[in-house]
Enzyme design. Structure first.
Site, PDB file in Angstrom:
ATOM      1  N   THR A 152       0.449  -1.235   0.418  1.00  0.00           N
ATOM      2  CA  THR A 152      -0.230  -0.066  -0.763  1.00  0.00           C
ATOM      3  C   THR A 152       0.962   1.075   0.104  1.00  0.00           C
ATOM      4  O   THR A 152       1.981   1.791   0.620  1.00  0.00           O
ATOM      5  CB  THR A 152      -0.793  -0.289   1.472  1.00  0.00           C
ATOM      6  OG1 THR A 152      -1.500  -0.779   0.964  1.00  0.00           O
ATOM      7  CG2 THR A 152      -1.552   1.302   1.017  1.00  0.00           C
ATOM      8  N   ARG A 180     -12.459  -9.099  -1.181  1.00  0.00           N
ATOM      9  CA  ARG A 180     -12.157  -9.356   0.186  1.00  0.00           C
ATOM     10  C   ARG A 180     -11.690  -7.677   0.247  1.00  0.00           C
ATOM     11  O   ARG A 180     -10.735  -6.950  -0.994  1.00  0.00           O
ATOM     12  CB  ARG A 180     -10.394 -10.232  -0.114  1.00  0.00           C
ATOM     13  CG  ARG A 180     -10.039  -9.612   1.063  1.00  0.00           C
ATOM     14  CD  ARG A 180      -8.722  -8.385   1.125  1.00  0.00           C
ATOM     15  NE  ARG A 180      -7.745  -9.058   2.204  1.00  0.00           N
ATOM     16  CZ  ARG A 180      -6.974  -8.457   1.875  1.00  0.00           C
ATOM     17  NH1 ARG A 180      -6.506  -6.796   1.325  1.00  0.00           N
ATOM     18  NH2 ARG A 180      -5.312  -8.064   2.741  1.00  0.00           N
ATOM     19  N   VAL A 181     -11.279  -7.134   1.125  1.00  0.00           N
ATOM     20  CA  VAL A 181     -10.899  -6.260   1.841  1.00  0.00           C
ATOM     21  C   VAL A 181     -10.395  -5.760   2.817  1.00  0.00           C
ATOM     22  O   VAL A 181     -10.076  -6.671   3.679  1.00  0.00           O
ATOM     23  CB  VAL A 181     -11.717  -4.656   2.601  1.00  0.00           C
ATOM     24  CG1 VAL A 181     -11.944  -3.895   2.826  1.00  0.00           C
ATOM     25  CG2 VAL A 181     -13.351  -4.802   1.360  1.00  0.00           C
ATOM     26  N   ASP A 183      -6.958  -4.033   5.430  1.00  0.00           N
ATOM     27  CA  ASP A 183      -7.257  -2.835   6.286  1.00  0.00           C
ATOM     28  C   ASP A 183      -7.404  -1.780   5.491  1.00  0.00           C
ATOM     29  O   ASP A 183      -7.850  -0.642   6.149  1.00  0.00           O
ATOM     30  CB  ASP A 183      -5.207  -2.795   7.386  1.00  0.00           C
ATOM     31  CG  ASP A 183      -4.800  -2.368   6.606  1.00  0.00           C
ATOM     32  OD1 ASP A 183      -3.910  -3.426   5.422  1.00  0.00           O
ATOM     33  OD2 ASP A 183      -3.461  -2.053   6.708  1.00  0.00           O
ATOM     34  N   THR A 203       0.814  -0.528   6.168  1.00  0.00           N
ATOM     35  CA  THR A 203       1.034  -1.376   5.422  1.00  0.00           C
ATOM     36  C   THR A 203       1.651  -2.543   5.207  1.00  0.00           C
ATOM     37  O   THR A 203       2.174  -2.922   6.682  1.00  0.00           O
ATOM     38  CB  THR A 203       2.021  -0.558   4.334  1.00  0.00           C
ATOM     39  OG1 THR A 203       2.091  -1.386   3.215  1.00  0.00           O
ATOM     40  CG2 THR A 203       3.677  -0.535   4.701  1.00  0.00           C
ATOM     41  N   GLY A 204       0.930  -3.584   4.673  1.00  0.00           N
ATOM     42  CA  GLY A 204       1.243  -4.912   5.046  1.00  0.00           C
ATOM     43  C   GLY A 204      -0.132  -6.030   5.286  1.00  0.00           C
ATOM     44  O   GLY A 204      -0.947  -5.698   3.516  1.00  0.00           O
ATOM     45  N   GLY A 206      -3.267  -6.993   5.884  1.00  0.00           N
ATOM     46  CA  GLY A 206      -3.778  -6.448   6.005  1.00  0.00           C
ATOM     47  C   GLY A 206      -5.022  -6.945   7.273  1.00  0.00           C
ATOM     48  O   GLY A 206      -6.136  -6.608   8.160  1.00  0.00           O
TER      49      GLY A 206
HETATM   50  C1  SD4 Z   1      -3.777  -5.112   2.328  1.00  0.00           C
HETATM   51  N1  SD4 Z   1      -2.552  -4.194   3.625  1.00  0.00           N
HETATM   52  O1  SD4 Z   1      -5.068  -4.956   1.478  1.00  0.00           O
HETATM   53  C2  SD4 Z   1      -3.307  -4.031   2.357  1.00  0.00           C
HETATM   54  C3  SD4 Z   1      -2.503  -4.123   0.982  1.00  0.00           C
HETATM   55  C4  SD4 Z   1      -1.204  -5.457   1.056  1.00  0.00           C
HETATM   56  O2  SD4 Z   1      -0.057  -6.547  -0.431  1.00  0.00           O
HETATM   57  O3  SD4 Z   1      -1.356  -5.820   1.980  1.00  0.00           O
HETATM   58  N2  SD4 Z   1      -1.067  -5.655   0.057  1.00  0.00           N
HETATM   59  O4  SD4 Z   1      -3.959  -5.800   3.220  1.00  0.00           O
END
Ligand code: SD4
Length: 312
Positions: A152, A180-181, A183, A203-204, A206
């Site tokens: 992100t 899927r949603v 964070d 970021t990471g 979610g």
């Molecule tokens: C998510 N934190 O959708 C965001 C972006 C991500 O690999 O993880 N992208 O979980």
């Protein structure tokens, strides 16, 4: 500090540079975030944001984005939207509303259409080929990880009138299920901003970030007068350690934060997390946060690091 801005991953560099130009000329942080994140979304060489990013399991791109104005705590967010050229602009537009400011899929697309936001086929050959290559492999839907080192784009800033704001945009986890949603569009988890305290964003993976509501957990520490760097480090460390008490291993998570005076904090449970900063005293630069047993070492990326970095 008169102005300050921070963004996740090396891919934030061009956008933060643009933001620096806006902020040093007394521009507004909302404008800086709009232009900086839109620039990132438009660049097909960034694999996880906007045009040409990471398709879901069905080979389609679904975006999540959000914006929060720290002055009045207003926020706008969209999730699971398709074919919107700049999801961040729609999130910013929604932040004007006190109600109905967080819209999903068809409803968000309808809002964007009525308000004349630009639509575009966001798939390109590179991301279709990336999807075709990966879909052939055996992968475990229940253990998806963040894409190799960057996902992100999150940006937080302070302008010379003491306005603060945060914006985020992503295509989410590569090969996620349709609908899927993560964070990123969820207030308190992917982002939070209060101009009286500061802003934070994550970021990471979610699902794992949401389990710790990481962004608000940093802001709450700062409200209790904890310094910004240890607020970030403790939020990541305590949450990651909580996973270790269960049967699940924590996915990768990284956070950035900016306080009301323009100081930044950063932390990660990965080995390394690059980010970008600028402020009144420093031109835009790439910094590395290195995780040394949950203590973060921060140093500037040198030429060698930049030329070896393959992810963006
Ligand atoms: C998510 N934190 O959708 C965001 C972006 C991500 O690999 O993880 N992208 O979980």
């Amino acid at each position: 500090m008169k102005y300050s801005m921070i963004g996740t991953w090396k891919m934030a560099f061009d956008g933060i540079k643009l933001g620096e130009n806006i902020l040093k000329n007394n521009g507004n942080i909302k404008d800086a975030i709009d232009k900086a994140i839109s620039l990132t979304e438009d660049n097909p060489s960034f694999n996880s944001v906007g045009f040409g990013s990471l398709p879901n399991i069905e080979g389609e791109l679904e975006f999540d984005a959000a914006f929060m104005d720290g002055n009045d705590l207003s926020f706008g967010a969209i999730c699971s939207v398709k074919n919107i050229k700049n999801p961040i602009k729609v999130a910013i537009a929604l932040s004007k509303f006190k109600r109905n400011c967080y819209l999903s899929s068809i409803g968000a697309e309808k809002f964007a259409h009525i308000n004349k936001f630009e639509f575009k086929n966001m798939l390109n050959d590179d991301c279709i080929n990336r999807w075709k290559h990966e879909i052939k492999n055996n992968f475990d839907l229940d253990n998806l990880e963040a894409y190799d080192g960057h996902d992100t784009v999150c940006m937080i800033g302070l302008d010379s009138n003491k306005n603060m704001a945060v914006g985020v945009s992503t295509s989410g986890l590569f090969l996620k299920k349709a609908g899927r949603v993560g964070d990123s569009s969820v207030i308190g988890s992917g982002f939070y901003c209060d101009s009286l305290v500061g802003g934070a964003a994550a970021t990471g993976v979610g699902e794992d970030i949401m389990k710790g509501c990481l962004s608000i957990s940093i802001i709450n520490r700062m409200k209790l007068k904890q310094d910004i760097q240890s607020s970030c480090e403790d939020a990541i460390k305590e949450h990651t350690e909580r996973f270790n008490l269960s049967k699940y291993k924590a996915g990768s998570m990284s956070v950035i934060a900016l306080d009301k005076n323009g100081n930044f904090g950063v932390a990660t449970n990965r080995d390394e997390f690059p980010f970008v900063v600028t402020n009144e005293f420093s031109q835009t630069k790439i910094l590395i946060c290195k995780n040394n047993n949950s203590k973060m070492e921060i140093f500037e990326a040198d030429e060698k690091w930049i030329s070896n970095y393959k992810y963006d």
